[in-house]
Design a protein around this motif. Structure first.
Motif, PDB file in Angstrom:
ATOM      1  N   LEU A   1      50.248  37.120  82.351  1.00  0.00           N
ATOM      2  CA  LEU A   1      49.354  36.927  81.198  1.00  0.00           C
ATOM      3  C   LEU A   1      48.071  36.234  81.630  1.00  0.00           C
ATOM      4  CD1 LEU A   1      49.024  37.136  78.079  1.00  0.00           C
ATOM      5  CD2 LEU A   1      50.014  34.849  77.955  1.00  0.00           C
ATOM      6  N   HIS A   2      48.200  35.185  82.433  1.00  0.00           N
ATOM      7  CA  HIS A   2      47.035  34.435  82.911  1.00  0.00           C
ATOM      8  C   HIS A   2      46.105  35.348  83.720  1.00  0.00           C
ATOM      9  CE1 HIS A   2      44.667  31.030  84.297  1.00  0.00           C
ATOM     10  NE2 HIS A   2      44.775  31.514  85.530  1.00  0.00           N
TER      11      HIS A   2
ATOM     12  N   LEU B   1      44.196  37.681  81.343  1.00  0.00           N
ATOM     13  CA  LEU B   1      43.148  36.939  80.631  1.00  0.00           C
ATOM     14  C   LEU B   1      41.967  36.646  81.558  1.00  0.00           C
ATOM     15  CD1 LEU B   1      45.344  34.427  78.582  1.00  0.00           C
ATOM     16  CD2 LEU B   1      44.118  36.425  77.702  1.00  0.00           C
TER      17      LEU B   1
ATOM     18  N   ASN C   1      41.583  40.435  76.177  1.00  0.00           N
ATOM     19  CA  ASN C   1      41.799  39.400  75.168  1.00  0.00           C
ATOM     20  C   ASN C   1      43.297  39.088  75.053  1.00  0.00           C
ATOM     21  OD1 ASN C   1      43.059  41.152  73.183  1.00  0.00           O
ATOM     22  ND2 ASN C   1      41.023  41.925  72.652  1.00  0.00           N
ATOM     23  N   GLU C   2      43.604  38.013  74.338  1.00  0.00           N
ATOM     24  CA  GLU C   2      44.993  37.544  74.273  1.00  0.00           C
ATOM     25  C   GLU C   2      45.925  38.569  73.650  1.00  0.00           C
ATOM     26  OE1 GLU C   2      45.816  33.630  72.859  1.00  0.00           O
ATOM     27  OE2 GLU C   2      43.954  32.819  73.668  1.00  0.00           O
TER      28      GLU C   2
ATOM     29  N   ALA D   1      48.947  39.993  75.820  1.00  0.00           N
ATOM     30  CA  ALA D   1      50.302  39.682  75.366  1.00  0.00           C
ATOM     31  C   ALA D   1      51.108  40.947  75.105  1.00  0.00           C
ATOM     32  CB  ALA D   1      50.243  38.821  74.111  1.00  0.00           C
TER      33      ALA D   1
END
Length: 199
Positions: free
Chosen positions: A159-160, A163, A168-169, A173
Motif C-alpha cells: 500500500l505504501h 501511494l 490515491n488511497e 487499497a
C-alpha cells in the motif's frame, strides 16, 4: 555527481532503499522494476544512480541497470515530467511496454500512469518517438510470479509503495485487497500495478 553505488543493502521499504557504502548509508528511491530484482537484506548490491540537487533537498535515485537510468534521464528531460512521475512510469510500464506505447501513440495506456494526464501523455509520445531505439535493451521481466508466505506487514508495504507512486488511497487499497493471500511484497506490487493499469 554520484553515478554508481556499491555496498550492502540495509533497508527495503518500497520505493525507498538504504545502501551502506563504506560506512555511509545512502537513501535512494528506486522504481519498482529495480525493486523487483534487489537481493535479500545484507547482500551486496550495485546501483546506478542519478542525483538531483534542489534548494530544499538532495535526492538520490537508484537503478538496477545503466539502461534504466538512461531511460529515467530521458523522461525527466520532458516538460512536466519530474523524477517522481518518471519513477511511476518506470514502475508501471516495462521498457518494452513504454516503447510500444510510444511507437503506437497509445495515449490511453500512458494516461493510466498516476500523474500522467492526456496532455502529458501526448507530450511523451511527441518527444520520445524515435528516441527510445537508441537506448540499450532493458532486462526482460523476471520469472512468473510465485505465491509465498508473506512477511508481516506485506500489505502495508505494498500500500505504501502504491501511494508513493502517486495512486490515491482508494485505488491503492482496492488493489491491495484484491491480491491473493500470502503474496510477498515485490510480487504484490507487480500484481497491483498490473491491476491498476487495467482499470
Amino acid at each position: 555527481m554520484i553515478g554508481r553505488l556499491s555496498g550492502t543493502l540495509l533497508e527495503k521499504h518500497p520505493p525507498h532503499v538504504v545502501l551502506d557504502a563504506h560506512g555511509v548509508g545512502y537513501e535512494l528511491d528506486v522504481p519498482m522494476s529495480t525493486f523487483y530484482v534487489l537481493p535479500e537484506l545484507n547482500a551486496r548490491v550495485v546501483l546506478f544512480t542519478h542525483l538531483v540537487v534542489r534548494e530544499d533537498a538532495q535526492l538520490l535515485y537508484g537503478f538496477a541497470t545503466r539502461a534504466e537510468r538512461d531511460l529515467f534521464r530521458e523522461l525527466i528531460k520532458i516538460s512536466g515530467i519530474g523524477a517522481k512521475i518518471a519513477l511511476a512510469i518506470l514502475s508501471g510500464l516495462s521498457s518494452d511496454e513504454l516503447a510500444l506505447a510510444i511507437a503506437g501513440e497509445d495515449v490511453a495506456r500512458l494516461s493510466k500512469v498516476p500523474g500522467i494526464g492526456k496532455k502529458t501523455a501526448e507530450r511523451l509520445v511527441l518527444e520520445l518517438k524515435g528516441r527510445l531505439g537508441g537506448l540499450p535493451n532493458m532486462p526482460p521481466d523476471l520469472a512468473p510470479l510465485r505465491p509465498v508466505d508473506a512477511p508481516p506487514g506485506a500489505g502495508s508495504d505494498i500500500l505504501h509503495a502504491l501511494l508513493a507512486l502517486g495512486y490515491n488511497e482508494r485505488e491503492a487499497a482496492a488493489a491491495v485487497k484484491a491480491l491473493p493471500a500470502r503474496t510477498e511484497v515485490s510480487d504484490g506490487i507487480r500484481l497491483a500495478l498490473k491491476r491498476l493499469a487495467r482499470v
